[in-house]
Design a protein around this motif. Structure first.
Motif, mmCIF file in Angstrom:
data_model
loop_
_atom_site.group_PDB
_atom_site.id
_atom_site.type_symbol
_atom_site.label_atom_id
_atom_site.label_comp_id
_atom_site.label_asym_id
_atom_site.label_seq_id
_atom_site.Cartn_x
_atom_site.Cartn_y
_atom_site.Cartn_z
ATOM 1 N N GLN A 48 0.844 -1.195 0.000
ATOM 2 C CA GLN A 48 0.000 0.000 0.000
ATOM 3 C C GLN A 48 0.876 1.241 0.000
ATOM 4 O O GLN A 48 1.628 1.465 0.939
ATOM 5 N N ALA A 49 0.796 1.989 -1.078
ATOM 6 C CA ALA A 49 1.500 3.257 -1.154
ATOM 7 C C ALA A 49 0.451 4.328 -0.892
ATOM 8 O O ALA A 49 -0.578 4.350 -1.561
ATOM 9 N N TYR A 50 0.710 5.154 0.101
ATOM 10 C CA TYR A 50 -0.260 6.176 0.506
ATOM 11 C C TYR A 50 -1.631 5.532 0.752
ATOM 12 O O TYR A 50 -2.667 6.058 0.361
ATOM 13 N N GLY A 51 -1.616 4.336 1.342
ATOM 14 C CA GLY A 51 -2.857 3.660 1.705
ATOM 15 C C GLY A 51 -3.589 2.964 0.569
ATOM 16 O O GLY A 51 -4.711 2.513 0.745
ATOM 17 N N LYS A 52 -2.963 2.902 -0.607
ATOM 18 C CA LYS A 52 -3.648 2.264 -1.736
ATOM 19 C C LYS A 52 -2.784 1.197 -2.400
ATOM 20 O O LYS A 52 -1.596 1.393 -2.601
ATOM 21 N N THR A 53 -3.421 0.096 -2.770
ATOM 22 C CA THR A 53 -2.729 -0.926 -3.557
ATOM 23 C C THR A 53 -2.733 -0.468 -5.018
ATOM 24 O O THR A 53 -3.455 0.471 -5.376
ATOM 25 N N ALA A 54 -1.962 -1.164 -5.856
ATOM 26 C CA ALA A 54 -1.908 -0.819 -7.288
ATOM 27 C C ALA A 54 -3.302 -0.925 -7.928
ATOM 28 O O ALA A 54 -3.690 -0.075 -8.729
ATOM 29 N N ILE A 55 -4.051 -1.962 -7.548
ATOM 30 C CA ILE A 55 -5.411 -2.113 -8.097
ATOM 31 C C ILE A 55 -6.273 -0.913 -7.725
ATOM 32 O O ILE A 55 -6.984 -0.361 -8.559
ATOM 33 N N GLN A 56 -6.184 -0.493 -6.471
ATOM 34 C CA GLN A 56 -6.981 0.665 -6.021
ATOM 35 C C GLN A 56 -6.582 1.945 -6.755
ATOM 36 O O GLN A 56 -7.438 2.769 -7.073
ATOM 37 N N CYS A 57 -5.297 2.086 -7.059
ATOM 38 C CA CYS A 57 -4.833 3.251 -7.837
ATOM 39 C C CYS A 57 -5.476 3.248 -9.228
ATOM 40 O O CYS A 57 -5.972 4.269 -9.686
ATOM 41 N N ALA A 58 -5.449 2.094 -9.870
ATOM 42 C CA ALA A 58 -6.017 1.979 -11.218
ATOM 43 C C ALA A 58 -7.531 2.199 -11.196
ATOM 44 O O ALA A 58 -8.087 2.852 -12.075
ATOM 45 N N GLU A 59 -8.191 1.657 -10.168
ATOM 46 C CA GLU A 59 -9.651 1.821 -10.037
ATOM 47 C C GLU A 59 -10.006 3.292 -9.839
ATOM 48 O O GLU A 59 -10.918 3.808 -10.476
ATOM 49 N N ARG A 60 -9.259 3.930 -8.963
ATOM 50 C CA ARG A 60 -9.535 5.326 -8.631
ATOM 51 C C ARG A 60 -9.421 6.210 -9.876
ATOM 52 O O ARG A 60 -10.158 7.182 -10.027
ATOM 53 N N CYS A 61 -8.500 5.864 -10.751
ATOM 54 C CA CYS A 61 -8.305 6.650 -11.976
ATOM 55 C C CYS A 61 -9.108 6.108 -13.158
ATOM 56 O O CYS A 61 -8.938 6.557 -14.282
ATOM 57 N N ARG A 62 -9.962 5.124 -12.875
ATOM 58 C CA ARG A 62 -10.851 4.531 -13.881
ATOM 59 C C ARG A 62 -10.125 3.966 -15.099
ATOM 60 O O ARG A 62 -10.572 4.129 -16.239
ATOM 61 N N HIS A 63 -9.000 3.293 -14.857
ATOM 62 C CA HIS A 63 -8.270 2.637 -15.951
ATOM 63 C C HIS A 63 -8.757 1.187 -16.019
ATOM 64 O O HIS A 63 -8.159 0.297 -15.437
ATOM 65 N N THR A 64 -9.870 0.965 -16.727
ATOM 66 C CA THR A 64 -10.533 -0.338 -16.697
ATOM 67 C C THR A 64 -9.661 -1.485 -17.227
ATOM 68 O O THR A 64 -9.679 -2.569 -16.661
ATOM 69 N N ASP A 65 -8.896 -1.240 -18.289
ATOM 70 C CA ASP A 65 -8.013 -2.290 -18.824
ATOM 71 C C ASP A 65 -6.963 -2.703 -17.803
ATOM 72 O O ASP A 65 -6.702 -3.890 -17.611
ATOM 73 N N THR A 66 -6.366 -1.703 -17.185
ATOM 74 C CA THR A 66 -5.322 -1.964 -16.191
ATOM 75 C C THR A 66 -5.903 -2.713 -14.996
ATOM 76 O O THR A 66 -5.293 -3.677 -14.521
ATOM 77 N N VAL A 67 -7.075 -2.304 -14.549
ATOM 78 C CA VAL A 67 -7.746 -2.980 -13.428
ATOM 79 C C VAL A 67 -7.989 -4.447 -13.794
ATOM 80 O O VAL A 67 -7.694 -5.346 -13.003
ATOM 81 N N ARG A 68 -8.484 -4.676 -15.008
ATOM 82 C CA ARG A 68 -8.763 -6.038 -15.461
ATOM 83 C C ARG A 68 -7.497 -6.897 -15.425
ATOM 84 O O ARG A 68 -7.496 -8.013 -14.891
ATOM 85 N N VAL A 69 -6.396 -6.379 -15.965
ATOM 86 C CA VAL A 69 -5.131 -7.115 -15.998
ATOM 87 C C VAL A 69 -4.636 -7.414 -14.574
ATOM 88 O O VAL A 69 -4.221 -8.534 -14.277
ATOM 89 N N LEU A 70 -4.716 -6.420 -13.704
ATOM 90 C CA LEU A 70 -4.278 -6.615 -12.312
ATOM 91 C C LEU A 70 -5.135 -7.668 -11.616
ATOM 92 O O LEU A 70 -4.615 -8.535 -10.920
ATOM 93 N N ARG A 71 -6.451 -7.603 -11.836
ATOM 94 C CA ARG A 71 -7.356 -8.586 -11.229
ATOM 95 C C ARG A 71 -7.074 -9.999 -11.736
ATOM 96 O O ARG A 71 -7.078 -10.954 -10.969
ATOM 97 N N GLU A 72 -6.856 -10.122 -13.056
ATOM 98 C CA GLU A 72 -6.548 -11.437 -13.640
ATOM 99 C C GLU A 72 -5.275 -12.010 -13.016
ATOM 100 O O GLU A 72 -5.228 -13.176 -12.650
ATOM 101 N N HIS A 73 -4.246 -11.173 -12.900
ATOM 102 C CA HIS A 73 -2.991 -11.620 -12.284
ATOM 103 C C HIS A 73 -3.235 -12.039 -10.835
ATOM 104 O O HIS A 73 -2.723 -13.055 -10.393
ATOM 105 N N GLN A 74 -4.022 -11.250 -10.140
ATOM 106 C CA GLN A 74 -4.295 -11.534 -8.731
ATOM 107 C C GLN A 74 -5.010 -12.877 -8.578
ATOM 108 O O GLN A 74 -4.622 -13.702 -7.760
ATOM 109 N N GLN A 75 -6.027 -13.096 -9.393
ATOM 110 C CA GLN A 75 -6.771 -14.358 -9.317
ATOM 111 C C GLN A 75 -5.889 -15.545 -9.674
ATOM 112 O O GLN A 75 -5.897 -16.557 -9.000
#
Length: 181
Positions: free
Chosen positions: A131-158
């Motif tokens: 957590q950088a500044y209280g946020k994980t990489a996925i949360q950073c991407a979500e907050r900035c609405r980068h849907t492709d990046t969120v999808r890739v991060l989620r796939e890797h996580q799963q």
């Protein structure tokens, strides 16, 4: 005389020029052939020493590359290190934004993939939980609405969590050596 410069000094200079000033165009994209050449002349410890430093006060060369979505530089720097443990060290230099956070925050999906793909499943879990500044990489991407990046991060996580569970179960299975619960 430039030829008397050591490989360490050359790498240091190249990274200083590359990182340059984040907001201006004063940074110099490195000559990739020369960069690869210099990296082969150094031990992993020497590389780590230089690449873990913060340049121009805002981050490591990997942070710069992730911010700019320079996938060739990310790949070259990470793959120049033999062990994935050293790659993880390079990616987790400080508790500010890791290069993964940087890439996720800016929606640089290819950079995100490249960073995660050079790590083991356990290391991916580790860096994705930072957590950088209280946020994980996925949360950073979500907050900035980068849907492709969120999808890739989620796939890797799963994928990594599934792999992790399977490894754990096979270890448990081996340890009870055929006994049923």
């Amino acid at each position: 005389d430039m030829s008397t410069q050591t490989a360490e000094e050359t790498l240091q200079d190249m990274m200083t020029q590359y990182c340059g000033d984040l907001w201006s165009s004063s940074s110099v994209y490195p000559d990739m052939k020369k960069l690869r050449e210099v990296l082969t002349q150094l031990s992993d410890q020497q590389k780590l020493h230089i690449l873990q430093q913060e340049y121009s006060g805002w981050g490591t060369p990997l942070n710069c590359a992730a911010f700019r979505d320079h996938t060739e530089i990310i790949s070259t720097l990470l793959t120049s290190l033999q062990s994935s443990a050293d790659r993880l060290k390079l990616l987790m230099v400080n508790d500010k934004y890791t290069p993964l956070h940087e890439a996720a925050h800016h929606g640089h999906t290819e950079s995100v993939k490249m960073i995660l793909d050079c790590l083991t499943a356990d290391q991916q879990i580790q860096i994705m939980s930072v957590q950088a500044y209280g946020k994980t990489a996925i949360q950073c991407a979500e907050r900035c609405r980068h849907t492709d990046t969120v999808r890739v991060l989620r796939e890797h996580q799963q994928r990594t969590e599934t792999l992790h569970k399977q490894q754990k179960q096979s270890r448990i299975h081996k340890s009870v050596s055929g006994r049923l619960f």
